[in-house]
Design an enzyme around this catalytic site. Structure first.
Site, PDB file in Angstrom:
ATOM      1  N   ASP A   1       0.839  -1.197   0.000  1.00 24.01           N
ATOM      2  CA  ASP A   1       0.000   0.000   0.000  1.00 24.01           C
ATOM      3  C   ASP A   1       0.879   1.253   0.000  1.00 24.01           C
ATOM      4  O   ASP A   1       2.018   1.207  -0.500  1.00 24.01           O
ATOM      5  CB  ASP A   1      -0.934  -0.060   1.226  1.00 24.01           C
ATOM      6  CG  ASP A   1      -2.274   0.601   0.971  1.00 24.01           C
ATOM      7  OD1 ASP A   1      -2.276   1.795   0.637  1.00 24.01           O
ATOM      8  OD2 ASP A   1      -3.315  -0.056   1.106  1.00 24.01           O
TER       9      ASP A   1
ATOM     10  N   HIS B   1      -3.931   6.359   2.808  1.00 26.51           N
ATOM     11  CA  HIS B   1      -4.580   5.119   2.346  1.00 26.51           C
ATOM     12  C   HIS B   1      -4.030   3.883   3.067  1.00 26.51           C
ATOM     13  O   HIS B   1      -4.782   3.051   3.580  1.00 26.51           O
ATOM     14  CB  HIS B   1      -4.359   5.035   0.833  1.00 26.51           C
ATOM     15  CG  HIS B   1      -5.104   3.947   0.129  1.00 26.51           C
ATOM     16  ND1 HIS B   1      -4.619   2.664   0.037  1.00 26.51           N
ATOM     17  CD2 HIS B   1      -6.275   3.947  -0.542  1.00 26.51           C
ATOM     18  CE1 HIS B   1      -5.467   1.933  -0.666  1.00 26.51           C
ATOM     19  NE2 HIS B   1      -6.483   2.690  -1.034  1.00 26.51           N
TER      20      HIS B   1
ATOM     21  N   SER C   1     -11.007  -0.459  -1.940  1.00 27.98           N
ATOM     22  CA  SER C   1      -9.790  -0.384  -1.120  1.00 27.98           C
ATOM     23  C   SER C   1     -10.085  -0.607   0.357  1.00 27.98           C
ATOM     24  O   SER C   1      -9.271  -1.160   1.074  1.00 27.98           O
ATOM     25  CB  SER C   1      -9.166   1.007  -1.228  1.00 27.98           C
ATOM     26  OG  SER C   1      -8.316   1.094  -2.331  1.00 27.98           O
TER      27      SER C   1
END
Ligand SMILES: *[C@@H]1O[C@H](CO)[C@@H](O)[C@H](O)[C@H]1NC(C)=O
Ligand SMILES: *[C@@H]1O[C@H](CO)[C@@H](O)[C@H](O)[C@H]1NC(C)=O
Ligand SMILES: *[C@@H]1O[C@H](CO)[C@@H](O)[C@H](O)[C@H]1NC(C)=O
Ligand SMILES: *[C@@H]1O[C@H](CO)[C@@H](O)[C@H](O)[C@H]1NC(C)=O
Ligand SMILES: *[C@@H]1O[C@H](CO)[C@@H](O)[C@H](O)[C@H]1NC(C)=O
Ligand SMILES: *[C@@H]1O[C@H](CO)[C@@H](O)[C@H](O)[C@H]1NC(C)=O
Ligand SMILES: *[C@@H]1O[C@H](CO)[C@@H](O)[C@H](O)[C@H]1NC(C)=O
Ligand SMILES: *[C@@H]1O[C@H](CO)[C@@H](O)[C@H](O)[C@H]1NC(C)=O
Length: 750
Positions: A141, A205, A532
């Site tokens: 990620d 994220h 996600s």
């Protein structure tokens, strides 16, 4: 493109294009040369690297250039390298012995646009924390922000002994702890120069996804009091290993492969990848390649399905050894109310952290605030950049028609105090706005606002802070990508759904909650949406199941999650079943599936033989010179794989339905048990299960059966038929959706 295609008018431009094309022919670009399983002699890394140099030298024809062109060797978990090549050199390499595939490096994207309670997994759920704490989850990620209470390692012992990973420090990243036990970053492409060269998360994220998998419980977490509750991961005792392969520009194939190469060798048990891009043939796709080698080592990889719904044929990450995750909606929606000067109230969706300072503000519309003396193009009604007059916007709330997005940014820059944005289709996601703002449905709320503006001399409005309300669930999120996929038209993908809308989890303080640098709001928790966000929920659920069944293969864990999932509700979206797989995960239910559809490496070999891969290629993939597809028992049935769902895509819009699926189930319930098949099928589809009774006398016993589908061509108004097979022993209900997809007529050209 040829010269004769150029009209005289466009000649100059065209010529330029040809020049650019020509120059790109002699510009070296990164290509990945994938070579399958590590050779036996790989214990000596040097041997593998010199093999790579020899291949490169043979293709390039120059020793020095070959040295310079190599970027990186993959030599820990699989064999391959990435190098700067010319197209003809890449072609040459593809023909070399020992090479599985050669493909240009591309850039993939992140799949972003009170979940655990909702999944029936309350804080006090039965856990095997001592086993769980030996589970390591690898996150490919954007890195991690360590200064989050979710990654507090108080009470954690040292990392599991098998852990071989490292912790790399650097800018804004001082080190790991006993919760986040490893962190590395990859920028083989020498990514953005403004980025922090360390595993730190500048995007938020990676912090969000890691905390969703394994964050420790943090009471009173919220985003400016929104979504307040205890934030926690699905397996709070598990350890996190961070592989930063994504940067502000995206995630490049070569970095993703390097992340997999390390993660597998480091000893992770699960890999979570909330990233996607145009799917390519399995062994030209870095995520499918990485997940394949992970699977061989007993590691399950879960991936996001993509955010390109609601259209069919948009799903990504479709290899059968990947767990492909769709996004569902939880029962909590974030709504924002707008009061108009005439006493009316309308409601929109957004995440608006601001409370109005005054009773009312002047209201205008993009059309009325248009800068009439402007130069250039743009749609003022939609508040597009450069179309509005600063004087007419300043101090006002602006109502904007549906546009290209970013209206909150435009209005903020012109000194506006809020924005109400029209959206043509009803949505289910709440987006955080830079200034007070909300998104309203054009045909109801939007019309009411427009009428009010038109009918009043001094229109006024106030946008209130967002509140939450309960809504029916679970439904498939409208943005969640759907199957079928051309690469595996007879495997139902996505596999499963998990919450992916308005998810609160930890965030990085290096960015703002909207990602806009103009935003002043930094927060330890943020609310994000996307597949996600759903992917790490499933990674955690898989780890949870594994903590009770350490001997289960990746396919068995996946099967348990799939056959026990809760079917999603069908709303307005009649094609939702093409996007929901088996339904929404039910982690505690998955501990006792009764039967599992297992897939071992031999079955994958047979599947690949059936797909037309030859002995040489499969031999390279699995690291055996003895693969011989002629002696492999050919997998029977239309899909050739023991999948927990059954799916066919008809060849043409008027094909009749005829398919057979062969399945093997393994008894993981009780020693002696009798399962009976129950079929629910719609009119026009006949489903026969042979035999329709399975008698087990002991644990781990396997039984085979087949499912036969028959039907006439489907009526024109229908694109899918959906049936259900349930094996029931009165204690377990083993569900398998059966979906028939009919391509539309006339065929879509995309
Ligand atoms: C990140 O690192 C930079 C450079 O060392 C420093 O100036 C900045 O304060 C750090 N940011 C945070 C949020 O720690
Ligand atoms: C309108 O557009 C013109 C030309 O782009 C620009 O010079 C002017 O400042 C704008 N007026 C307002 C009030 O924003
Ligand atoms: C501006 O955008 C709105 C909303 O998308 C649309 O209805 C309208 O036709 C557009 N106007 C022009 C001049 O393109
Ligand atoms: C409001 O006024 C504008 C401009 O006169 C017009 O285009 C629009 O249709 C009106 N809207 C409504 C809902 O009456
Ligand atoms: C096997 O397939 C590869 C890739 O399609 C091809 O390059 C190779 O020549 C094939 N080998 C044999 C022995 O057919
Ligand atoms: C594969 O098996 C077939 C059938 O047994 C045999 O004829 C063939 O020689 C074998 N091929 C190799 C490469 O061993
Ligand atoms: C199916 O549709 C194609 C294209 O319209 C047509 O040519 C063909 O005859 C049809 N087949 C049947 C069995 O109806
Ligand atoms: C199957 O078994 C479940 C127990 O999991 C039971 O509650 C259910 O009623 C059974 N369903 C059917 C269709 O027989």
């Amino acid at each position: 493109m040829k010269l004769r295609d150029c009209t005289q008018l466009l000649f100059a431009l065209c010529f330029l294009l040809i020049l650019i094309q020509a120059s790109s022919q002699d510009e070296r670009k990164p290509y990945i040369v994938y070579m399958g399983h590590l050779p036996e002699e790989a214990t000596r890394t040097n041997a593998v690297e010199s093999q790579h140099y020899n291949l490169l030298e043979a293709a390039i024809g120059d020793h020095q250039l070959a040295r310079e062109s190599k970027i990186h060797s993959y030599s820990k978990s699989f064999n391959g390298f990435v190098a700067h090549l010319l197209p003809h050199e890449a072609e040459k390499l593809e023909e070399k012995e020992g090479v599985v595939s050669v493909f240009p490096n591309t850039v993939r994207k992140l799949h972003t646009t009170r979940s655990w309670d909702f999944l029936g997994m309350p804080l006090g759920v039965e856990r095997r924390s001592n086993v769980e704490s030996h589970i390591i989850v690898g996150m490919l990620d954007t890195g991690i922000w360590m200064d989050c209470p979710s990654f507090n390692d108080e009470g954690y012992g040292p990392p599991p002994r098998r852990w071989k990973g490292k912790c790399v420090t650097g800018v804004n990243f001082t080190g790991c702890n006993n919760k986040v036990i490893g962190a590395k970053y990859y920028n083989l492409g020498e990514g953005p120069y403004d980025a922090n060269l360390s595993p730190v998360d500048d995007e938020g994220h990676g912090t969000h996804t890691a905390a969703t998998v394994a964050g420790v419980p943090v009471a009173g977490a919220s985003l400016y009091d929104l979504g307040k509750g205890t934030a926690r991961g699905g397996v709070p005792s598990a350890r996190i290993a961070v592989y930063k392969v994504c940067w502000s520009i995206g995630c490049s194939d070569m970095d993703i492969l390097a992340g997999f190469d390390d993660a597998i060798a480091d000893g992770v048990n699960f890999i979570s990848v909330s990233v996607g891009g145009a799917s390519r043939e399995f062994f030209k796709d870095p995520i499918a390649i990485g997940a394949f080698h992970a699977m061989k080592m007993g590691i399950l990889t879960s991936c996001s399905a993509g955010n390109d719904g609601p259209s069919p044929m948009t799903v990504e990450n479709v290899a059968p050894w990947i767990l492909t995750v769709a996004a569902s909606i939880t029962d909590r929606q974030f709504t924002t109310e707008v009061a108009l000067g005439n006493g009316k109230k309308v409601t929109g969706l957004s995440i608006n952290t601001f409370s109005p300072g005054k009773m009312m503000y002047p209201l205008t519309s993009g059309a009325l605030a248009s800068n009439n003396s402007r130069e250039g193009f743009g749609n003022a009604s939609a508040c597009e950049y450069g179309t509005l007059s600063k004087e007419k916007v300043k101090g006002r709330i602006v109502y904007c028609l549906d546009g290209m997005g970013g209206q909150d940014y435009v209005i903020e820059e012109l000194g506006g105090v809020g924005t109400i944005m029209d959206i043509p289709e009803p949505t289910d996601v709440s987006v955080t706005t830079l200034i007070p703002g909300t998104f309203v449905e054009a045909f109801s709320a939007g019309k009411a606002i427009e009428l009010y503006i038109n009918s009043t001399k001094n229109p006024r409005a106030a946008i209130f802070k967002t509140t939450t309300k309960r809504v029916p669930a679970p439904f498939l999120a409208s943005f969640s990508s759907k199957g079928p996929h051309i690469l595996s038209p007879n495997i139902l993908k996505p596999d499963l759904a998990a919450p992916g809308v308005d998810i609160l989890a930890s965030y990085s303080k290096l960015t703002t909650i909207t990602g806009y640098p103009e935003d002043m709001r930094h927060a330890l928790f943020n609310i994000l949406s996307g597949t996600s966000m759903s992917c790490p929920h499933v990674t955690a659920a898989a780890a949870y199941v594994k903590s009770f069944h350490p001997d289960w293969t990746p396919a068995a864990v996946k099967s348990a999650l799939m056959t026990t999932a809760t079917p999603l509700k069908i709303g307005r979206d009649k094609l939702a079943e093409l996007g929901s797989g088996s339904g929404q995960i039910n982690p505690t239910g998955a501990l006792h599936p009764g039967l599992v559809y297992d897939i071992k490496i031999d079955s994958y070999v047979a599947f690949l033989c059936k797909r037309g891969y030859n002995n040489t290629v499969i031999g390279l993939l699995v690291g055996s010179k003895r693969v011989n597809c002629s002696t492999v028992k050919p997998p029977q049935g239309i899909d050739g794989i023991n999948y927990p769902t059954m799916h066919i895509s008809l060849a043409t819009h008027n094909s009749s339905i005829s398919a057979v699926f062969h399945r093997t189930v393994t008894n993981v319930g009780y020693g002696t048990s009798t399962y009976k098949a129950k079929v629910t099928a719609p009119r026009g589809l006949s489903v026969r299960v042979i035999p329709n009774k399975l008698q087990f006398t002991q644990l781990h016993q396997t039984k085979i059966f087949k499912v036969m589908l028959k039907g006439s061509p489907m009526p024109n108004e229908k694109l899918i038929l959906s049936a259900l097979l349930e094996w029931n022993d009165s204690k377990h209900n083993v569900r398998s959706p059966i979906i028939v997809y009919r391509p539309p007529f006339p065929p879509t050209t995309t």
